[in-house]
Design an enzyme around this catalytic site. Structure first.
Site, PDB file in Angstrom:
ATOM      1  N   ARG A 175      26.985 -13.945 -88.247  1.00  0.00           N
ATOM      2  CA  ARG A 175      26.070 -13.136 -89.054  1.00  0.00           C
ATOM      3  C   ARG A 175      26.129 -11.657 -88.649  1.00  0.00           C
ATOM      4  NH1 ARG A 175      21.215 -16.790 -87.039  1.00  0.00           N
ATOM      5  NH2 ARG A 175      23.001 -18.202 -87.134  1.00  0.00           N
TER       6      ARG A 175
ATOM      7  N   LYS B 277      30.255 -22.827 -76.268  1.00  0.00           N
ATOM      8  CA  LYS B 277      30.199 -24.110 -76.964  1.00  0.00           C
ATOM      9  C   LYS B 277      30.048 -25.235 -75.939  1.00  0.00           C
ATOM     10  CE  LYS B 277      31.065 -22.379 -81.102  1.00  0.00           C
ATOM     11  NZ  LYS B 277      30.083 -22.396 -82.201  1.00  0.00           N
TER      12      LYS B 277
END
Length: 514
Positions: A359, A284
């Site tokens: 996902r 991040k």
């Protein structure tokens, strides 16, 4: 007047076992017969004042003059605080505007939440609420109390907070019906509050193992809970879930929680449970982003909260929650960009971005729900993509599906409870972006991130009717709102609970009729 309306006699009360952190109490009774610090009265935009039959003509005249002077017109959400006239045994009166149309349940909830916000600033402890003669007043009273409770939640695990319980007394035509409605809504609240508690907890306290422990507590409600550890995941060839979690010392898990309230084929809810998301080697970029990544398990918390809501109210429905859980960490064992993982579906995936990990774990979760439980339909919930936030902001959840009935039903439920959905494209053109030169597919594309992610998930649902809910941006509020203080919102529990109880227990129901 005072002795007739507010004589201190015994009040038949309805007590509930599931209460918000302040332990508010709610009483439904045919009339108010004691003294209160605050009286709440409702007025619509046509000037109808509900509960006015219990007020004297002099009081009504005084209220009308004060409302006119303050330009109170009964608009939806308008609040006006007034000093109580001398012939009412109360300190103040609060007028609440209802607007000029029939309100949804969510809009009534927001009115209750707005009142709770106002009262939080006041010393009021005993509040009398006049709902007599209101059309569908029992439902209104229960939903109004529901909004108060949702706003009154406080997360106190890490600090001492002075809580000042308040006692709400509703004057309602049929107290028993209002109490029954309210009891069902409090079952939903128990799920919302569980999801909020789990999402608010730090990642050091809420990791795959401790999440599983929370799930096991639902066994006392009759929920079947199964925990699949690393060994079982390996036996099922869940390489995507294992791959995402391999960088952490805390092993990934798959938690399954089933409320079997009927013998029908189950409905499957699948929730993303990344208990902390560093981004992996695609770390991040900023501290303001990464500090919120304890909430990347909010989808799994929503699913577990919904299972609890169904169990508490003993809903006549068979629903199974599948929650893949992992920490996405950086270490010498972590996935590297360019690695290939093998999913339980048997498809290989080139990991082009380790920060597109949700996902991956959902791929194995969807496969498990579909193949093990053979459900009627599946809905997954995930804080999946930043592009969803850029497209829809914080007001709407992204809805992806190619099943008309699911789209219609979920959209209706979202509108009714105020957790609104907006359909985004699910098109094979986005699947083309997932083609890989070395594997069956890759986990990221080039353009519309939310739609590409949804098409990735679509690969793993087979022929099962399916919808994907992207709740990125909805799981936390940084400012607080009418139904939640700052922090986790438990978003999706109310939506899914409404959908399950309104539609799935009546599978032939016509949406327009609901």
């Amino acid at each position: 007047m005072r002795s007739q309306l507010f004589a201190p006699v015994f009040l038949a009360a309805a007590w509930f076992s599931t209460l918000p952190a302040q332990a508010e109490s709610y009483h439904f009774t045919p009339s108010l017969q004691q003294s209160f610090t605050t009286i709440v009265i409702f007025q619509n935009q046509q000037g109808t004042l509900y509960g006015s039959d219990t007020l004297s003509a002099k009081t009504l005249t005084q209220l009308a003059r004060a409302a006119n002077a303050a330009e109170f017109r009964g608009k939806q959400g308008q609040l006006l605080e007034l000093l109580a006239p001398n012939d009412i045994s109360a300190d103040r009166i609060i007028l609440v505007g209802l607007g000029d149309k029939k309100l949804t349940s969510g809009e009534v909830n927001e009115l209750g939440g707005a009142l709770a916000q106002r009262l939080a600033e006041l010393p009021s402890q005993d509040i009398g609420i006049l709902v007599e003669s209101m059309p569908e007043g029992e439902h209104f009273a229960a939903q109004f109390a529901h909004g108060i409770e949702l706003q009154s939640y406080r997360f106190t695990r890490y600090r001492d907070v002075e809580l000042k319980p308040k006692h709400y007394h509703f004057a309602i035509d049929d107290a028993a019906i209002a109490s029954r409605y309210h009891s069902q809504l409090q079952a939903v609240e128990s799920g919302v509050f569980l999801a909020r508690d789990m999402t608010n907890a730090t990642a050091g306290d809420m990791y795959p193992g401790s999440f599983a422990t929370e799930a096991q507590k639902l066994r006392k409600l009759g929920v079947k809970v199964e925990i699949l550890d690393r060994r079982k995941l390996q036996a099922l060839n869940m390489g995507a879930l294992l791959g995402v979690g391999q960088g952490s010392e805390r092993e990934p898990l798959l938690v399954v929680a089933q409320w079997q309230g009927s013998d029908d084929a189950p409905i499957a809810l699948v929730g993303k449970g990344i208990t902390f998301d560093s981004g992996g080697y695609n770390i991040k970029a900023t501290g303001t982003t990464i500090v919120r990544m304890k909430s990347d398990m909010a989808g799994a918390a929503t699913v577990l909260g919904t299972i609890k809501a169904m169990a508490v109210q003993q809903a006549p429905i068979n629903v199974v929650g599948v929650m893949p859980l992992a920490e996405n960490m950086v270490s010498d064992r972590a996935l590297r960009p360019g690695d290939v993982v093998m999913t339980a579906e048997g498809k290989s995936v080139e990991v082009t971005n380790t920060d597109a990990e949700g996902r991956l774990i959902l791929a194995d979760g969807l496969w498990y729900a579909r193949t093990i439980y053979q459900p009627q339909m599946m809905v997954d919930v995930a804080t999946l993509t930043g592009s969803k936030v850029r497209a829809l902001g914080y007001e709407y959840t992204g809805l992806f599906s190619d099943h008309p009935q699911l789209i219609e039903q979920l959209s209706y439920s979202g509108q009714e409870v105020g957790e609104k959905l907006w359909r985004l494209p699910l098109d094979k053109v986005y699947a083309d972006e997932l083609k890989s030169d070395i594997a069956d597919m890759k986990n990221t594309g080039r353009t519309a991130g939310a739609s590409v992610a949804a098409m990735f998930l679509h690969t793993f649902v087979g022929e099962t009717p399916w919808a994907h809910l992207d709740i990125a941006g909805n799981a936390l509020t940084s400012t607080g709102n009418q139904l939640a203080p700052i922090g986790a919102t438990g978003h999706g529990v109310r939506l899914l609970s409404h959908w399950l109880t309104e539609f799935q227990t009546y599978p032939q129901a016509d949406t327009a009729a609901r």
